[in-house]
Design an enzyme around this catalytic site. Sequence first.
Site, short mmCIF file in Angstrom:
data_model
loop_
_atom_site.label_atom_id
_atom_site.label_comp_id
_atom_site.label_asym_id
_atom_site.label_seq_id
_atom_site.Cartn_x
_atom_site.Cartn_y
_atom_site.Cartn_z
N GLU A 58 -5.00 -5.15 10.65
CA GLU A 58 -3.97 -4.13 10.86
C GLU A 58 -4.26 -3.41 12.17
O GLU A 58 -5.08 -2.49 12.22
CB GLU A 58 -4.01 -3.09 9.72
CG GLU A 58 -3.72 -3.66 8.35
CD GLU A 58 -3.20 -2.59 7.39
OE1 GLU A 58 -2.12 -2.80 6.83
OE2 GLU A 58 -3.85 -1.55 7.22
N ASN A 90 0.87 -1.18 0.00
CA ASN A 90 0.00 0.00 0.00
C ASN A 90 0.91 1.23 0.00
O ASN A 90 1.51 1.55 1.02
CB ASN A 90 -0.89 -0.05 1.26
CG ASN A 90 -1.73 1.21 1.42
OD1 ASN A 90 -1.77 2.06 0.54
ND2 ASN A 90 -2.40 1.31 2.56
N TRP A 91 0.99 1.88 -1.14
CA TRP A 91 1.94 3.00 -1.27
C TRP A 91 1.40 4.29 -0.66
O TRP A 91 2.12 5.30 -0.62
CB TRP A 91 2.29 3.23 -2.75
CG TRP A 91 3.04 2.09 -3.38
CD1 TRP A 91 3.40 0.90 -2.77
CD2 TRP A 91 3.54 1.99 -4.73
NE1 TRP A 91 4.07 0.09 -3.66
CE2 TRP A 91 4.17 0.74 -4.88
CE3 TRP A 91 3.49 2.85 -5.84
CZ2 TRP A 91 4.77 0.33 -6.07
CZ3 TRP A 91 4.07 2.45 -7.03
CH2 TRP A 91 4.71 1.20 -7.14
N LYS A 92 0.17 4.26 -0.22
CA LYS A 92 -0.46 5.43 0.43
C LYS A 92 -0.26 6.70 -0.41
O LYS A 92 -0.20 6.62 -1.63
CB LYS A 92 0.06 5.57 1.87
CG LYS A 92 -0.14 4.27 2.68
CD LYS A 92 0.03 4.43 4.16
CE LYS A 92 -0.22 3.09 4.84
NZ LYS A 92 -0.10 3.13 6.29
N GLY A 94 2.86 2.16 10.87
CA GLY A 94 3.82 3.26 10.72
C GLY A 94 4.55 3.62 12.01
O GLY A 94 5.19 4.66 12.09
N SER A 143 3.81 -2.34 10.29
CA SER A 143 5.26 -2.40 10.45
C SER A 143 5.86 -3.74 10.03
O SER A 143 6.78 -4.24 10.68
CB SER A 143 5.67 -2.02 11.88
OG SER A 143 5.25 -0.70 12.17
N GLU A 169 -6.79 4.35 8.17
CA GLU A 169 -6.62 5.79 7.89
C GLU A 169 -7.91 6.36 7.28
O GLU A 169 -8.24 7.52 7.50
CB GLU A 169 -5.41 6.00 6.97
CG GLU A 169 -4.10 5.79 7.75
CD GLU A 169 -2.95 5.24 6.93
OE1 GLU A 169 -2.99 5.32 5.69
OE2 GLU A 169 -2.01 4.70 7.56
N GLY A 213 2.99 -1.13 4.31
CA GLY A 213 2.98 0.30 4.03
C GLY A 213 4.38 0.80 3.74
O GLY A 213 4.91 0.65 2.63
N GLY A 214 5.02 1.35 4.74
CA GLY A 214 6.34 1.99 4.58
C GLY A 214 7.36 1.16 3.81
O GLY A 214 8.03 1.67 2.90
N HIS A 271 -9.43 0.86 5.19
CA HIS A 271 -8.15 1.06 5.87
C HIS A 271 -8.36 1.95 7.08
O HIS A 271 -9.20 2.86 7.06
CB HIS A 271 -7.14 1.70 4.90
CG HIS A 271 -5.74 1.65 5.44
ND1 HIS A 271 -5.30 2.56 6.37
CD2 HIS A 271 -4.72 0.80 5.22
CE1 HIS A 271 -4.04 2.26 6.69
NE2 HIS A 271 -3.67 1.19 6.00
P1 13P Z 1 3.25 0.27 7.74
O1 13P Z 1 3.78 -0.98 7.11
O2 13P Z 1 3.95 1.51 7.32
O3 13P Z 1 3.14 0.13 9.24
O4 13P Z 1 1.74 0.45 7.20
C1 13P Z 1 0.86 -0.61 7.28
C2 13P Z 1 -0.36 -0.25 6.51
O5 13P Z 1 -1.11 0.62 6.91
C3 13P Z 1 -0.61 -0.96 5.24
O6 13P Z 1 -1.89 -0.72 4.79
#
Ligand code: 13P
Length: 249
Positions: free
Chosen positions: A166, A9-11, A172, A212, A96, A233-234, A94
């Site tokens: 998640e 997920n490149w956000k 993050g 993470s 977020e 994510g990251g 998600h």
């Molecule tokens: P991180 O891997 O940066 O913690 O993010 C997880 C995430 O929200 C994937 O959708």
Amino acid sequence: MRSYYIAGNWKMHKTVAESVTLAQELVEQLKTCKHKVMIAPAFTALSAVAQAIRGSSIVLGAQNMGPEAQGAHTGEISPLMLKDLGVQAVILGHSERRHSYLETDELINRKVLLALEYGLQPILCVGETLAEREAGNLEAVVGSQVRDGLKGVALSSLGSVTIAYEPVWAIGTGKTATPEDADAVHAYIRQVLAGLYNQKAADSMIIQYGGSVKPDNVSQLMAKPNIDGALVGGASLKVDSFSPIALFV
Ligand code: 13P
């Protein structure tokens, strides 16, 4: 037997050119990857990334989708538009979106049903906040997110749905749920699914862990019986960190 499903997920990161570069690097690096791999760039980069991954086994995903197929919905993106670009999967609910944009289970459920109607594979995200976990409400929160998110989803469509657990406090932050903790929640989700559908359906459902996930913890997480993949994510933003996750065994 369930297979592993690793998603990036490149956000809200990367220009079109940067997205294409990363996609091309991943095509190269993941030629021998045995697992299903999905990447979800920003909407603005979907078209270019679709071209970059054409002919590879990488699946194109979107990070969100509007709750209607078309109409007067300023700023929204419909499943028809995603399909038009070659998108196959869509991340929905998600944390977020739930927390920053106040998406409710009811709205997320509408999106899940719409995605399925238009032949997109939804990844339904669920997870508790730290306060909810500490108050002992983990199972109530995650259980209702799963039940409400899947309301009206037929057993025959369930094979197209992935659940991503998640925990909000792990996203993050560099804090990962221990593999044991995550596995226990995944087992609970499977129990909820068995109640909603049946044991066979619950046993075949892919449940990803997200929060993470890094190259140095992916193997321990994936070794757990109820963890079938990762939503990253990251670490999905660089070929050097996403490739070893996707190639973990
Ligand atoms: P991180 O891997 O940066 O913690 O993010 C997880 C995430 O929200 C994937 O959708």
